[in-house]
Design a protein around this motif. Structure first.
Motif: not given
Lengths: 396, 367
Positions: A141, A144-145, A148-150
């Motif tokens: 998690l 991928v954070f 994809f999110a940062v």
């Protein structure tokens, strides 16, 4: 008649089925037969299945050309390279991200572990929040954070976050200055190596003299002077043959310098932050394991705070810290296989992933991949045993 | 005339040595290093926290039906609220969700008595939860009998699948782990011992991802033609084998912690192997290792996220899959923060529970 009472009879021989040795032997033979039969069954099935699907066995596929490109490669590689070379590229990428992760995780982990013991309430609690936050969230998690999110939401190259004129961070990755070695730099490198060897001898000599005469020697300063000063003089004397290639914005992206792809950036970040939380706990428990009497004894001997730490606390704490630390390093190396989730081309992604899909050689490829990780863990546990034996308390 | 001795009333302590000021001085500014650290920490908190709280709570959007409901610039929790069913239950049919709820509520009701000291049948209840309840749960989830409609495993997903993978993996690995640990301890049987050591070290030496790859691509090759497992069962087999090796090492620690006198006393009583271990050694050893088992369970709980690699969608997988929906652009942060929150709550409370258990169990053995 009295004499017969003194005769010691041997205990009666147990029945064969009750003899522990016989039972152990029979049981072991049965267990061995079961395992062998199981393996024969599996191998038989596998061979039949592979024949039915038309998969040829053997490692011949390693010489065939791969036909796919890899995002990041430390050695020359292109589509026409062989699957064997794919394997090497993946292995090197795994080693690269593991080494980077181990370096940063150790750095952050020791820092947070020491801060966790700080008498400063705020710092102490902040370190605790760090540890409890990051070790209770799954690593995948976190990976991928960060990816994809940062990393995806970072500004575009034209609006890069910049540190001076040298380091840039944007959604294409991280750009660092690259060293360019000029002619004659080898002389500095050779001097540096020679200075390292010299330092080892210097330290040994200083210790022997200290044990023989009790005179201390400023080993740290002398070593620093030797390892940094002498190569620096050579470096300047040969005309400073080194300059930095700075990344520069050219069109829509940066040119020059050293590029860290976002996959590597996110993976290294997640691995180091996650493992550092565990290392911090290891460090904290290691330091707490040194009994308070040791610190008091050191104060009673009149040692300063720094020398207490350096001579009394740290050597004893390290003995407790090193074994779990090595297993954390091993975990990090194994966890680097999660790279496959964000497409960083590590061993599992390019070899057990793409190569397996293209060739269908499942048995061989999974076997090679597992063998690599088993070898790594074997090497690390050999090191751990060696270190434990070296550091074990020599009790008199 | 006798004077009665009347002492003067106590002076109050200097204001700098009691109360908030003293606490702040002692804990935050006890030297120049600490003062610098405190100022730095406060600066970091002041710059980082307000925007974070603002994004998460103050300017976040909580209610609505679509992406357009999120226009205040904060977090878009509408996304999570709209997808919560999928995140928790996966693609389980909507009218059958009561079955999943029934399993959770049943588990909760059954576990609750275990936390009460006065409850007498803990061992029996624990045994029921570990060995019988999973079978009941499976029948309820899978259906196809007793008048329940069948729901194939491909529809299982979300947080339900996370709990299922971790729970079943851990429970199935427990007996295997006990056998492996006993085998590794069997000094008089070198062949059995070395087989157990090989097994344990093999699974501990490889990453879970390669195990999952192996169970998904190699298991079908190992089985005779025509026999085919479904994806979930293959992953469960891989997870169980992997977990059993870690479980075995935890249990071995417990076996080694039992004093030698206990083994010798059992031998002196003339107990055979099974009764010696079943009545004397294992009950004590398993009690000591409960915190260790909880810790490996936490590790497994976090590792269940990896099944996304073989195409099973547990909580993280569901979140990730939902992020691809074009109707909900740019909500990746909200999705991941929600998943992280769920995992964090579970893992953190379990680790606190294991620490509490460790302290509680420890007192019984302290001399």
């Amino acid at each position: 008649m009295a004499s017969t009472a003194n005769v010691r009879n041997d205990p009666p021989k147990p029945k064969l089925t009750r003899d522990p040795k016989v039972r152990a032997l029979v049981f072991q033979i049965l267990a061995l037969l079961t395992v062998v039969a199981f393996f024969i069954y599996i191998v038989h099935n596998t061979l039949l299945n592979m024949e039915a699907r038309g998969i040829s066995t053997g490692f011949g596929f390693l010489d065939r050309s791969s036909g796919f490109a890899i995002l990041q490669s430390l050695i020359p590689y292109n589509e026409s390279s062989s699957y064997g070379r794919t394997f090497i590229v993946g292995l090197l990428n795994t080693i690269l991200v593991s080494a980077l992760g181990i370096f940063f995780a150790t750095l952050i982990g020791f820092l947070v572990g020491v801060l966790r013991l700080s008498k400063n309430w705020l710092i102490n609690k902040l370190a605790m929040v760090y540890i409890e936050l990051f070790r209770n969230i799954p690593l995948l998690l976190q990976i991928v954070f960060w990816y994809f999110a940062v990393a995806f939401n970072l500004p575009s190259p034209r609006q890069s976050m910049a540190l001076g004129d040298a380091v840039f961070l944007n959604n294409r990755g991280m750009y660092l200055p690259a060293p360019v070695f000029g002619e004659g730099f080898w002389m500095t490198a050779v001097t540096f190596l020679a200075a390292l060897v010299g330092m080892v001898f210097l330290v040994r000599w200083a210790r022997r003299r200290f044990e023989a005469t009790g005179q201390t020697f400023h080993t740290v300063w002398a070593s620093l002077g030797l390892v940094i000063g002498v190569p620096l003089i050579v470096f300047l004397a040969t005309g400073a043959p080194l300059h930095w290639d700075l990344p520069e914005l050219a069109g829509f992206n940066f040119k020059g310098g050293l590029t860290v792809i976002p996959e590597l950036f996110a993976l290294t970040l997640a691995l180091s932050i996650y493992t550092a939380a565990f290392i911090a706990e290891t460090v904290r428990s290691g330091i707490q394991a040194v009994s308070h009497g040791q610190t008091e004894a050191a104060s009673a001997l009149g040692l300063s705070h720094g020398r207490t730490l350096r001579l009394v606390v740290i050597p004893q704490a390290m003995r407790v810290i090193i074994p779990p630390l090595t297993s954390q390093y091993l975990n990090l190396t194994k966890n680097s296989s999660l790279a496959v989730a964000i497409g960083y081309p590590d061993l599992v992604a390019v070899f057990a992933g793409t190569t397996l899909n293209q060739t269908g050689q499942a048995v061989e490829i999974i076997a090679i991949t597992m063998a690599v990780y088993l070898t790594l863990s074997l090497l690390i546990s050999v090191f751990m045993n060696w270190y434990n034996a070296k550091m074990a308390l020599r009790e008199r | 005339m006798a004077h009665n001795f009347v002492p003067l009333p106590d002076q109050p302590p200097p204001p700098a040595s009691v109360g908030t000021v003293a606490w702040i001085r002692a804990n935050l500014f006890s030297g120049w290093v600490n003062s610098v650290l405190t100022v730095l920490a406060v600066y970091v908190l002041v710059t980082a926290l307000p925007p974070l709280i603002n994004w998460m709570f103050i300017s976040a959007d909580w209610v609505g039906t679509g992406r357009e409901a999120c226009d205040s610039g904060g977090a878009c929790w509408v996304f999570v609220a709209n997808r919560i069913d999928i995140f928790i239950y996966g693609f389980y049919p909507n009218d059958q969700i009561w079955r999943v709820d029934a399993i959770f509520i049943g588990l909760f009701l059954l576990t609750a008595p275990l936390f009460f000291k006065s409850f007498k049948y803990k061992v029996w209840l624990g045994g029921f939860i570990i060995f019988i309840y999973p079978i009941i749960g499976f029948i309820l989830m899978r259906g196809g009998m007793f008048g329940l409609s069948g729901v194939e495993t491909a529809k299982w997903g979300g947080f339900t699948l996370t709990l299922l993978l971790a729970g079943v993996g851990c429970i199935a690995a427990l007996p295997l782990g006990v056998v492996l640990a006993l085998g590794r301890q069997a000094g008089n049987m070198p062949i059995v011992k070395s087989m157990c050591v090989l097994f344990i070290e093999f699974w501990r030496g490889v990453p879970l991802i390669t195990v999952l790859f192996m169970s998904s691509v190699m298991l079908p090759l190992f089985l005779p033609e025509g026999v085919n497992f479904d994806k979930l069962l293959r992953a469960l087999i891989g997870i169980t084998l992997f977990q059993s090796a870690y479980m075995a090492e935890v249990i071995r620690g417990g076996l080694q912690a039992i004093p030698k006198g206990q083994y010798e006393a059992a031998d002196a009583l003339g107990l055979g192997y099974w009764r010696k271990y079943g009545l004397i050694i294992l009950p004590q050893a398993l009690k000591i290792v409960i915190p260790g088992i909880v810790n490996t369970f936490i590790a497994l709980f976090k590792d269940t996220t990896l099944v996304i690699i073989v195409g099973l969608l547990e909580l993280l997988g569901m979140v990730k899959a939902s992020l691809g929906d074009p109707a909900w652009p740019d909500v990746s942060r909200e999705g991941y923060v929600f998943a992280a929150f769920m995992f964090w709550i579970c893992c953190f409370s379990m680790s606190r529970y294991s620490q509490w258990l460790e302290r509680k169990l420890h007192t019984g053995h302290k001399r």
